[in-house]
Motif scaffolding. Structure first.
Motif, short mmCIF file in Angstrom:
data_model
loop_
_atom_site.label_atom_id
_atom_site.label_comp_id
_atom_site.label_asym_id
_atom_site.label_seq_id
_atom_site.Cartn_x
_atom_site.Cartn_y
_atom_site.Cartn_z
N GLY A 80 -23.87 -32.15 -32.62
CA GLY A 80 -22.48 -31.78 -32.36
C GLY A 80 -21.73 -33.00 -31.83
N LEU A 103 -33.13 -31.47 -34.92
CA LEU A 103 -33.13 -30.46 -33.84
C LEU A 103 -32.92 -29.04 -34.36
CD1 LEU A 103 -29.93 -30.09 -33.83
CD2 LEU A 103 -29.93 -31.81 -32.04
N ARG A 243 -21.38 -24.06 -28.73
CA ARG A 243 -20.60 -24.77 -27.71
C ARG A 243 -19.89 -23.73 -26.84
NH1 ARG A 243 -23.40 -28.38 -28.34
NH2 ARG A 243 -22.97 -30.52 -29.00
N HIS A 290 -28.25 -25.54 -21.12
CA HIS A 290 -28.11 -26.35 -22.35
C HIS A 290 -29.45 -27.00 -22.74
CE1 HIS A 290 -24.95 -28.64 -24.94
NE2 HIS A 290 -26.10 -28.52 -25.57
N SER A 293 -32.05 -28.26 -27.63
CA SER A 293 -32.92 -29.21 -28.33
C SER A 293 -33.94 -29.85 -27.40
CB SER A 293 -32.06 -30.31 -28.97
OG SER A 293 -31.31 -30.99 -27.97
N ARG A 299 -36.42 -34.46 -28.63
CA ARG A 299 -35.58 -35.49 -27.99
C ARG A 299 -36.01 -36.89 -28.43
NH1 ARG A 299 -32.55 -32.83 -23.79
NH2 ARG A 299 -31.57 -31.23 -25.09
C1 8YV Z 1 -27.97 -31.90 -27.43
C2 8YV Z 1 -26.63 -30.29 -28.83
O1 8YV Z 1 -28.95 -31.86 -26.48
O2 8YV Z 1 -27.13 -31.85 -30.53
C3 8YV Z 1 -26.32 -31.08 -30.05
O3 8YV Z 1 -25.22 -30.88 -30.59
O4 8YV Z 1 -25.95 -29.40 -28.47
C4 8YV Z 1 -27.81 -30.53 -27.97
O5 8YV Z 1 -28.93 -30.12 -28.65
C5 8YV Z 1 -26.76 -32.53 -26.84
O6 8YV Z 1 -25.59 -32.21 -27.48
C6 8YV Z 1 -26.95 -34.00 -26.84
O7 8YV Z 1 -25.77 -34.73 -26.82
#
Ligand code: 8YV
Length: 324
Positions: A80, A103, A243, A290, A293, A299
């Motif tokens: 995102g 992810l 979100r 949050h 992922s 990660r």
């Molecule tokens: C991330 C997420 O941890 O990848 C995305 O869009 O929402 C999450 O999985 C986070 O945004 C990392 O910037």
């Protein structure tokens, strides 16, 4: 030998990725791992060749229009990217990449986890037990809802939604409905045995579990409004791993307090890391910080995906995952 590109990671990444990047770039780490403010991000724009932000960094016009800007690539850690003003990046000729694919399953797992936790009252049960209030087994104790045969309504039907659909159908025996900007191909619909529902209003009114998988941003702000919460069935459950601002959090608190919907499972919030105080006292909502992922493997894969984009960019090759 020409100098290695200067790269800033705005947060700490897994040790494996930090080590890998240090072999290729002149890397600066945010040692304390405290979110950087707008002034620091703006200053970084003039000091580095690339910055690698996360969801906790707001990369707006103010930040990007730093004087004598040196940054040519924003390698976002995450799929995102609504925290980055993409229009401004395009206007200024700054490239932007993200981390799709890696992810997908991890985030879908979390959506399933939340569905199960909410419908089986797992958080509530754990709180009862840890609080020393469990008096023992009885037939009517903390009964939840079964998911088999119920309809999962997905809003957004991209990679994560489709992975969630697959897991919900194959593991939980749920039916699948979806709404998205575009209707998926017949082959994709057939693969997931998914029914397209033309309007969000109808989807929220007819499904048992509503799970959000649309991008953040102006187009989806408060998509789940007070009005749409009113349309949901009293037995329905809302899951948000997308979100926070997609849901009107204050309206959700009211709906949950009034038991107009059965429950919610949230991984994201309107003003992270702040959480609406009304949510904290409710038993019919599961709240995660949050973690969509957040596995060691994912990660690291996300970081390596950023590395691939950085390596391509500074070798003069096309980005693997361009978003601007
Ligand atoms: C991330 C997420 O941890 O990848 C995305 O869009 O929402 C999450 O999985 C986070 O945004 C990392 O910037």
């Amino acid at each position: 030998m020409s100098a290695r590109p200067r790269i800033l990671l705005t947060r700490r990444w897994t040790a494996e990725v930090e080590k890998h990047l240090a072999q290729h770039f002149d890397v600066t780490l945010n040692e304390g791992d405290v979110p950087m403010g707008a002034a620091q991000l703006r200053a970084a724009m003039s000091q580095f060749d690339a910055i690698c932000p996360t969801v906790t960094d707001r990369i707006d016009r103010e930040v990007m229009s730093a004087p004598d800007r040196r940054v040519r690539l924003i390698g976002n850690f995450g799929v995102g990217f609504n925290h980055i003003d993409i229009e401004v990046a395009r206007e200024l000729g700054i490239s932007v990449s993200n981390t799709p694919d890696v992810l997908t399953d991890t985030t879908a797992d979390l959506a399933i986890l939340l569905m199960l936790m909410v419908t089986r009252r797992a958080g509530e049960g754990e709180r009862e037990l840890r609080g020393g209030k469990w008096t023992g087994w009885r037939p009517t104790h903390m009964m939840g809802q079964s998911l088999a045969g119920k309809t999962l309504g997905l809003i957004g039907f991209g990679r994560i939604a489709q992975s969630t659909a697959r897991k919900a159908r194959l593991a939980l025996d749920m039916r699948i409905a979806y709404n998205g900007r575009r209707r998926a191909s017949q082959a994709v619909e057939a693969e997931h045995q998914a029914t397209f529902i033309d309007s969000v209003d109808e989807l929220v009114a007819t499904c048992d579990v509503i799970s959000l998988h649309c991008p953040g941003g102006a187009a989806t702000h408060h998509l789940i409004s007070a009005e749409r919460l009113r349309r949901m069935k009293p037995s329905a459950v809302l899951i948000n791993t997308a979100r926070g601002p997609v849901v009107d959090e204050a309206a959700l608190v009211e709906a949950l307090q009034a038991r107009r919907i059965a429950g919610a499972g949230l991984d994201v919030y309107e003003a992270e890391p702040k959480v609406h105080p009304g949510l904290l006292s409710l038993d019919n909502v599961v709240l995660l910080p949050h973690l969509g992922s957040a596995t060691q493997e994912t990660r690291t894969d996300m970081g390596m995906r950023v590395a691939q984009n950085l390596e391509a960019f500074f070798a003069g090759r096309p980005l693997r995952d361009p978003v601007a």
